[in-house]
Design a protein around this motif. Structure first.
Motif, PDB file in Angstrom:
ATOM      1  N   UNK A  28      -2.862   3.792  -2.346  1.00 51.93           N
ATOM      2  CA  UNK A  28      -2.875   2.838  -3.611  1.00 51.93           C
ATOM      3  C   UNK A  28      -2.431   1.548  -3.303  1.00 51.93           C
ATOM      4  N   UNK A  29      -2.989   0.437  -4.116  1.00 52.16           N
ATOM      5  CA  UNK A  29      -2.345  -0.759  -3.776  1.00 52.16           C
ATOM      6  C   UNK A  29      -3.813  -1.701  -3.883  1.00 52.16           C
ATOM      7  N   UNK A  30      -3.577  -2.892  -3.447  1.00 56.74           N
ATOM      8  CA  UNK A  30      -4.672  -3.789  -3.755  1.00 56.74           C
ATOM      9  C   UNK A  30      -4.699  -4.797  -2.538  1.00 56.74           C
ATOM     10  N   UNK A  31      -5.740  -5.435  -2.689  1.00 56.77           N
ATOM     11  CA  UNK A  31      -5.942  -6.631  -1.431  1.00 56.77           C
ATOM     12  C   UNK A  31      -5.885  -5.845  -0.007  1.00 56.77           C
ATOM     13  N   UNK A  80      -4.028  -6.338   5.746  1.00 53.75           N
ATOM     14  CA  UNK A  80      -3.635  -6.563   4.548  1.00 53.75           C
ATOM     15  C   UNK A  80      -4.473  -8.125   4.351  1.00 53.75           C
ATOM     16  N   UNK A  81      -5.141  -8.277   3.373  1.00 57.24           N
ATOM     17  CA  UNK A  81      -5.789  -9.486   3.072  1.00 57.24           C
ATOM     18  C   UNK A  81      -5.263 -10.631   2.799  1.00 57.24           C
ATOM     19  N   UNK A  82      -4.033 -10.491   2.349  1.00 55.79           N
ATOM     20  CA  UNK A  82      -3.064 -11.403   1.804  1.00 55.79           C
ATOM     21  C   UNK A  82      -2.410 -12.089   2.905  1.00 55.79           C
ATOM     22  N   UNK A  83      -1.644 -11.144   3.631  1.00 58.68           N
ATOM     23  CA  UNK A  83      -1.008 -11.476   4.894  1.00 58.68           C
ATOM     24  C   UNK A  83      -1.786 -11.703   6.151  1.00 58.68           C
ATOM     25  N   UNK A  84      -2.825 -11.212   6.092  1.00 59.91           N
ATOM     26  CA  UNK A  84      -3.953 -11.493   7.098  1.00 59.91           C
ATOM     27  C   UNK A  84      -3.424 -10.827   8.349  1.00 59.91           C
ATOM     28  N   UNK A  85      -2.806  -9.614   8.166  1.00 59.30           N
ATOM     29  CA  UNK A  85      -2.297  -9.030   9.536  1.00 59.30           C
ATOM     30  C   UNK A  85      -2.506  -7.379   9.151  1.00 59.30           C
ATOM     31  N   UNK A  86      -2.579  -6.533  10.445  1.00 63.77           N
ATOM     32  CA  UNK A  86      -2.659  -5.049  10.325  1.00 63.77           C
ATOM     33  C   UNK A  86      -1.237  -4.524  10.093  1.00 63.77           C
ATOM     34  N   UNK A  99       0.902  -1.159   0.178  1.00 62.49           N
ATOM     35  CA  UNK A  99       0.282   0.241   0.059  1.00 62.49           C
ATOM     36  C   UNK A  99       0.902   1.313   0.041  1.00 62.49           C
ATOM     37  N   UNK A 100       0.550   2.110  -0.957  1.00 63.51           N
ATOM     38  CA  UNK A 100       1.344   3.463  -0.875  1.00 63.51           C
ATOM     39  C   UNK A 100       0.286   4.434  -0.566  1.00 63.51           C
ATOM     40  N   UNK A 101       0.711   5.239   0.344  1.00 60.88           N
ATOM     41  CA  UNK A 101      -0.283   6.479   0.707  1.00 60.88           C
ATOM     42  C   UNK A 101       0.512   7.749   0.160  1.00 60.88           C
ATOM     43  N   UNK A 102      -0.204   8.704  -0.585  1.00 60.35           N
ATOM     44  CA  UNK A 102       0.130   9.777  -1.327  1.00 60.35           C
ATOM     45  C   UNK A 102      -0.841  11.068  -0.834  1.00 60.35           C
TER      46      UNK A 102
END
Length: 121
Positions: A24-27, A101-107, A1-4
């Motif tokens: 910006x990012x996904x999942x 993070x939906x892939x890593x399953x962690x905050x 994730x990128x914050x702009x």
């Protein structure tokens, strides 16, 4: 994730600016978000904070009644409307987000690079 972040600039005292922060990012799913600032020679401080649904906000005493934090979850965007700006508001403003993070399953905790706000007297 990128914050702009965007929206910073030079403004006269009493003026207004609106900052934006886009993720910006996904999942991912954005949870709480906040704006922080660091003035020259000072430590970073919390300016405003907003919960995931936008139903709860809190502000630093120094900005209460002048700044308004909001978010548009459909656009993955957070805003900071800054009115009645004062020279002491001069700082680099940073966006912060707690993201699941939906892939890593962690905050995870993310920061933007910051946007400069300068208020002239």
């Amino acid at each position: 994730v990128q914050l702009v972040e965007s929206g910073g600039g030079l403004v006269q005292a009493g003026g207004s600016l609106r900052l934006s922060c886009v993720a910006y990012g996904s999942s991912f799913s954005i949870m709480t978000m906040g704006w922080y600032r660091r003035a020259p020679g000072k430590q970073r401080e919390l300016v405003a904070h907003i919960t995931s649904g936008g139903g709860s906000t809190n502000y630093a005493d120094s900005v209460k009644g002048r700044f308004t934090i909001s978010r548009d979850n459909a656009k993955n965007t957070m805003y900071l409307q800054m009115n009645s700006l004062k020279p002491e508001d001069t700082a680099v403003y940073y966006c912060n987000a707690n993201v699941f993070d939906l892939i890593l399953d962690k905050v995870l905790d993310y920061w933007g690079r910051g946007t400069q706000v300068t208020v002239s007297s």
